[in-house]
Design a protein around this motif. Sequence first.
Motif, short mmCIF file in Angstrom:
data_model
loop_
_atom_site.label_atom_id
_atom_site.label_comp_id
_atom_site.label_asym_id
_atom_site.label_seq_id
_atom_site.Cartn_x
_atom_site.Cartn_y
_atom_site.Cartn_z
N HIS B 487 0.83 -1.19 0.00
CA HIS B 487 0.00 0.00 0.00
C HIS B 487 0.86 1.24 0.00
O HIS B 487 1.98 1.25 0.52
CB HIS B 487 -0.90 0.05 1.24
CG HIS B 487 -1.91 -1.05 1.26
ND1 HIS B 487 -1.71 -2.21 1.95
CD2 HIS B 487 -3.13 -1.15 0.68
CE1 HIS B 487 -2.77 -2.99 1.79
NE2 HIS B 487 -3.65 -2.37 1.02
N VAL B 528 -3.69 4.68 -1.16
CA VAL B 528 -4.73 5.22 -0.29
C VAL B 528 -4.42 6.71 -0.16
O VAL B 528 -3.39 7.10 0.37
CB VAL B 528 -4.72 4.55 1.11
CG1 VAL B 528 -5.71 5.24 2.04
CG2 VAL B 528 -5.04 3.06 0.98
N ASP B 545 -9.53 4.91 -1.84
CA ASP B 545 -8.71 3.70 -2.04
C ASP B 545 -8.98 3.11 -3.41
O ASP B 545 -9.93 3.49 -4.09
CB ASP B 545 -8.99 2.66 -0.93
CG ASP B 545 -10.39 2.07 -1.01
OD1 ASP B 545 -10.67 1.31 -1.96
OD2 ASP B 545 -11.21 2.37 -0.12
#
Lengths: 132, 619
Positions: B487, B528, B545
């Motif tokens: 991420h 994100v 997201d």
Amino acid sequence: MDADDAVTVLLIEDDAAAAEMYRLRLAADGYTVLIASDGEQGLRRAVEDRPDLIYLDVRLPKMDGFEVLERLRAEIATASIPVVIVTNYGEPELQQRGLSLGALEFLVKADTTPARLSETFERLSETESVRS
Amino acid sequence: MTQLAEGDPLESPPSVLIEPVMAAPPVALDALALLRALEAVSAEAVSTRHFLSRAAEVIAGAVGAPRCVFWRLRGESLVAVDAEPFGFTVTERRALHSIFVPRSAHDSAARVLWRGQTVAGSTLDTIVDDRYLTVLRSIGIEHHVTVPWQWGGRYLGMIAVYDVLASAHSSHEIAQLVEAAGMAAALVTELQESEHAHSTLAMEEGSRAREAALLREVAGSLTAGDDVSAVFGEAARVAAEVVSPPGLPPRRAAFLQLVGDDTLVTMAEYDITGERFLATYALADFPSLERVVTTGQVVVDDYADLAGHAPRVAELAQRHRLQSRAMVPVRSGGRMVGVLTVGARDDVGFDEDQLQRVTAIANIVGLGLGNTALAQALSREAEQSQELERLKGEFLNVAAHELRSPLGIIKGYISMLRDGTVPEERVAGVLSLVDLKADEMGRLITEMLETARLDAVGLELSLDDVNMVDVAQDAIHAAKHMIDSRHCLRTSGTQDPIIVRGDRARLTTALANLIDNAIKYSPDGGDVDVSWAHGDGAARVEVRDQGIGISAEQLPVLFTRFGRVVTPETSHIRGTGLGLYLSRQTVLRHGGEIELVSEPGSGSTFTITLPLKANGQTG
């Protein structure tokens, strides 16, 4: 154990912290540790690497533990690899299901220390459930 | 009133003759005639009640009294309903029927019943029970002879003859006579009752069974939400049947529904003769009806009373030979919604039992009147309640498992620290991790407690000036432990302060939850983005997201307490679902909103909007 005799275990576990924790102990006990973080990956590695023992979580992304277990049993290449379920779901029905699908043991993570988890292979060997 | 015990002296000695009953002096002639008369009456009586009514008449005649009443012992009270009092008008009878003379009252009844004494030739002064006394006085009665009504060692009640005319017989003799008659009557009554017991009981049971079945049917139709007015007719018929004693002209019943606050509309009428009355009744013109509606009392009166102010109805009643009526309130959900009236063509009136049964019917109809909507509302509520229970159960399950994960890590590492598995150089790292896991458990527990409190108390905010930029940065920092290499957490927004009036800790948690969510629901990684801005008097913080997204069907439950969106893709995702619920509650309490835009497969964008602090707002 030298490298050729090293027992290989496959951890199919999506919780990275838990997987790492078990790896710490298993490695210290001389096992070669493989980790897969979802059901599909777990199945693939089982087929490719033919571990001596599989620790299988129930709640997994992409394919849940029971389905993985069914496929392992269905696949000739993996059918005889001993599988131990390691999960936080302790319900009797789930235990039943797991054992009836062919898992050899059902361990609840919160109640099982890494040391005990690591002893599994030896424990099963004594009962001749596993290839020695 | 205190209870008399055997042997207790009376507090105020009565001014009359009170003697135990002695062996009968020779009044044999009168007694024999009386007994024969009673026998004759018993032969032609169709029921115990009928018999007793006639017996009262016979006894009154024999002793020369204009009035006689059989007071039957029912439980701890004496009532006049089991026999028609002889010598009273309908109104007076109704008044008598409304009395329950308590057995324990310190008066003639008590003496009569407790000691088998006769109170003879007495003025009303000896009567202490207010209600009884008042009624007797209002009727104009001045004297009474009251005897125990008993047979075979059992008290059935008392017999009272009122205002015995001065005659050759003394009060004492009269008392004996009446007592003898009472015994005879008791004998007849017992015999009759046991003889007819089976058939009467069967008949009674049969008719009650039919009535019960009818009531059930009515109730069934009403609660099924059927057309209520269609059932009114049936209920009216049942009501009319219920109040129509055998051997008397059949009675009528009508359902009147309250419309507005001032008019009753006839919804259904039942009369075996097919008579119809008015379609509407303005309450202002019908004081009795109005009294029922405003006080909720059962009102019984005579149609003749209507002659003055409602001549039309009085005329109708006269034409159809109706004499008296009982009006029973129909309630629904605590409100008065109508009146059920029953009318009699005889002068026998209505007794307590009939009124109760009619009230039961009225209650059922009342249920139905409010009920089509109510039934639906109730079953919806029941469904929701069941669903809620199910969700709660699931939630508790999920919550318990959620707590097990970090617990397992904590215990696992503790065991390894103890047995030396953890190499020296890794101890510090392990301790940090264990600490974080403990925090995680703490957060979960707080979430659960917050939710429980939310139910009971509502969200309590400690308000202050809060800079949303700080909130965003705190939330991001808190979420960092969840980030892994797959991420990428990016932030953007103005450096200028964005001030809202709020609770900093809760706002931070609310935002952190959204960020947590964004990460959890992007299992394959991705960006994100957390950004913040302000404009149009509002502060906006956005979390976007690139994860699996949320479909339209899942939206309604998403922000509910137990609404974890559980699909095969998400079933492995940790979390109780409380986070989103609490986030939304927090934001709502701040006067803001959370919006969600999502596309399954492409990701979601959550936006928190909060009102900026207005100038002049203080703590």
